[in-house]
Design a protein around this motif. Sequence first.
Motif, short mmCIF file in Angstrom:
data_model
loop_
_atom_site.label_atom_id
_atom_site.label_comp_id
_atom_site.label_asym_id
_atom_site.label_seq_id
_atom_site.Cartn_x
_atom_site.Cartn_y
_atom_site.Cartn_z
N THR A 78 0.82 -1.22 0.00
CA THR A 78 0.00 0.00 0.00
C THR A 78 0.85 1.26 0.00
OG1 THR A 78 -0.13 -0.04 2.42
CG2 THR A 78 -1.88 -1.16 1.20
N ASP A 79 2.12 1.15 0.36
CA ASP A 79 3.01 2.32 0.44
C ASP A 79 4.01 2.37 -0.71
OD1 ASP A 79 2.12 3.48 2.94
OD2 ASP A 79 2.99 1.74 3.94
N TYR A 80 3.63 1.80 -1.86
CA TYR A 80 4.60 1.67 -2.96
C TYR A 80 5.19 3.00 -3.43
CZ TYR A 80 1.02 3.15 -6.32
OH TYR A 80 0.09 3.88 -7.01
N THR A 81 4.48 4.11 -3.23
CA THR A 81 5.00 5.41 -3.68
C THR A 81 6.18 5.89 -2.84
OG1 THR A 81 3.40 6.62 -2.33
CG2 THR A 81 2.77 6.12 -4.60
N ARG A 82 6.42 5.24 -1.72
CA ARG A 82 7.48 5.70 -0.83
C ARG A 82 8.84 5.11 -1.19
NH1 ARG A 82 5.29 5.85 5.30
NH2 ARG A 82 7.31 6.88 5.55
N GLY A 83 8.88 4.16 -2.09
CA GLY A 83 10.16 3.61 -2.51
C GLY A 83 10.23 2.11 -2.36
N SER A 84 11.31 1.53 -2.89
CA SER A 84 11.44 0.08 -2.93
C SER A 84 11.62 -0.54 -1.56
CB SER A 84 12.59 -0.31 -3.86
OG SER A 84 13.81 0.28 -3.43
N GLY A 85 12.12 0.25 -0.60
CA GLY A 85 12.24 -0.27 0.76
C GLY A 85 10.90 -0.66 1.34
N SER A 86 9.85 0.02 0.90
CA SER A 86 8.51 -0.30 1.39
C SER A 86 8.08 -1.69 0.94
CB SER A 86 7.51 0.76 0.92
OG SER A 86 7.40 0.78 -0.49
N SER A 87 8.54 -2.11 -0.24
CA SER A 87 8.22 -3.45 -0.72
C SER A 87 8.94 -4.51 0.11
CB SER A 87 8.60 -3.60 -2.19
OG SER A 87 7.74 -2.84 -3.02
N PHE A 88 10.16 -4.23 0.51
CA PHE A 88 10.88 -5.15 1.38
C PHE A 88 10.18 -5.26 2.73
CE2 PHE A 88 15.65 -6.07 0.47
CZ PHE A 88 15.26 -7.08 -0.37
N ILE A 89 9.74 -4.12 3.26
CA ILE A 89 9.08 -4.12 4.57
C ILE A 89 7.85 -5.02 4.54
CG2 ILE A 89 7.78 -2.70 6.21
CD1 ILE A 89 10.72 -2.18 6.47
N CYS A 90 7.01 -4.89 3.51
CA CYS A 90 5.78 -5.68 3.49
C CYS A 90 6.00 -7.13 3.10
CB CYS A 90 4.73 -5.02 2.59
SG CYS A 90 5.04 -5.17 0.84
N SER A 91 7.16 -7.46 2.57
CA SER A 91 7.45 -8.85 2.21
C SER A 91 8.13 -9.61 3.35
CB SER A 91 8.34 -8.91 0.97
OG SER A 91 9.65 -8.43 1.25
N THR A 92 8.41 -8.94 4.45
CA THR A 92 9.16 -9.54 5.56
C THR A 92 8.63 -10.90 6.01
OG1 THR A 92 9.82 -7.34 6.36
CG2 THR A 92 10.02 -9.15 7.90
N PRO A 93 7.32 -11.08 6.19
CA PRO A 93 6.83 -12.38 6.68
C PRO A 93 7.14 -13.55 5.75
CG PRO A 93 5.13 -10.69 6.88
CD PRO A 93 6.22 -10.11 6.05
N TYR A 94 7.46 -13.27 4.51
CA TYR A 94 7.68 -14.33 3.52
C TYR A 94 9.15 -14.62 3.27
CZ TYR A 94 2.86 -12.98 2.77
OH TYR A 94 1.54 -12.67 2.96
N LEU A 95 10.02 -13.90 3.98
CA LEU A 95 11.46 -14.08 3.80
C LEU A 95 11.94 -15.23 4.67
CD1 LEU A 95 12.62 -10.34 3.81
CD2 LEU A 95 12.24 -11.81 1.84
N GLU A 96 12.18 -16.37 4.05
CA GLU A 96 12.69 -17.53 4.76
C GLU A 96 13.31 -18.51 3.78
OE1 GLU A 96 9.50 -19.46 6.76
OE2 GLU A 96 8.33 -19.80 4.95
N GLY A 97 14.34 -19.17 4.25
CA GLY A 97 15.01 -20.16 3.42
C GLY A 97 15.88 -19.53 2.34
N GLU A 98 16.36 -20.37 1.44
CA GLU A 98 17.17 -19.89 0.32
C GLU A 98 16.25 -19.12 -0.63
OE1 GLU A 98 20.45 -21.58 -1.05
OE2 GLU A 98 20.94 -22.23 0.97
N MET A 99 16.67 -17.93 -1.01
CA MET A 99 15.82 -17.07 -1.82
C MET A 99 16.60 -16.36 -2.90
SD MET A 99 12.95 -15.33 0.61
CE MET A 99 11.95 -15.06 -0.86
N VAL A 100 15.91 -16.09 -4.01
CA VAL A 100 16.45 -15.22 -5.06
C VAL A 100 15.53 -14.01 -5.17
CG1 VAL A 100 16.88 -14.98 -7.53
CG2 VAL A 100 17.58 -17.06 -6.35
N ILE A 101 16.11 -12.84 -5.13
CA ILE A 101 15.37 -11.58 -5.22
C ILE A 101 15.59 -10.99 -6.61
CG2 ILE A 101 15.09 -9.26 -4.24
CD1 ILE A 101 16.35 -10.53 -1.63
N ILE A 102 14.47 -10.65 -7.27
CA ILE A 102 14.52 -10.25 -8.68
C ILE A 102 13.79 -8.93 -8.88
CG2 ILE A 102 13.97 -10.95 -11.05
CD1 ILE A 102 13.67 -13.83 -9.97
#
Length: 240
Positions: A78-102
């Motif tokens: 919902t805060d996408y206009t604030r920058g890409s860091g906001s996308s990282f913040i809202c994705s936090t619960p899904y960050l687990e295990g080996e991951m590739v960020i694209i």
Amino acid sequence: MKALILAAGRGSRLKEYTEDKPKSLLEINGRTLIERSILNLQKAGFSEVIIVTGYLHKLLEDFIVEKYSSFCKVVYNTDYTRGSGSSFICSTPYLEGEMVIIESDLLYDYRILERLAAQIGKNSMTLGHFNHGRDEVKIVLQDGKIQKAFWGNPDTKADGDWVGFTKLSSETTKELRNNLENTDPDQGKEINYEDFLFALIGKYDFEAIDVSDLPWLEIDNEQDYLNAKQVAEKIDQNFS
């Protein structure tokens, strides 16, 4: 292995083409950017992809649900206009295990993902060379490892440019998640997502995966978009 695609931004430098759609829904040779990424991930053997949406999110979400709901999980920023860091913040619960960020504006050969997926238990960033005269993230190597990554101009001395893929080990993903959870949410939303990744370099070893032999293109502006058809033709020849 899971992937995270950051697809929330507006793509303001492509305003003529993104006025009525997210950049990831730009079509190149019959397929959208997001679909190409999803198909690449499936072909490379990934188990799931989390896609962070924002600008005109309903269009992107409807496309994903209609065609790829069993493979994709959608998170609306919902805060996408604030920058890409906001996308990282809202994705936090899904960050687990080996991951590739694209990054979602990449047109690329699926073999890039295969090279990253092969880095089990390791951290890595893709290394290439941009030739468009714009500022990019520069990578400096020492003893074969990434010593630092930072924004620089075309004349900045470096060993190459970061292409926009990052592979994290389970341990490093956990560290990233802890860092995000311990960042003030309002402050974190103003930070570029790249800075959260750069902070991990030095604390953890990162390999540089050279992808300069494979076709790829980051689509930032109209000229990139116009060049995309030719790059896509090379990619599609290798996909079957």
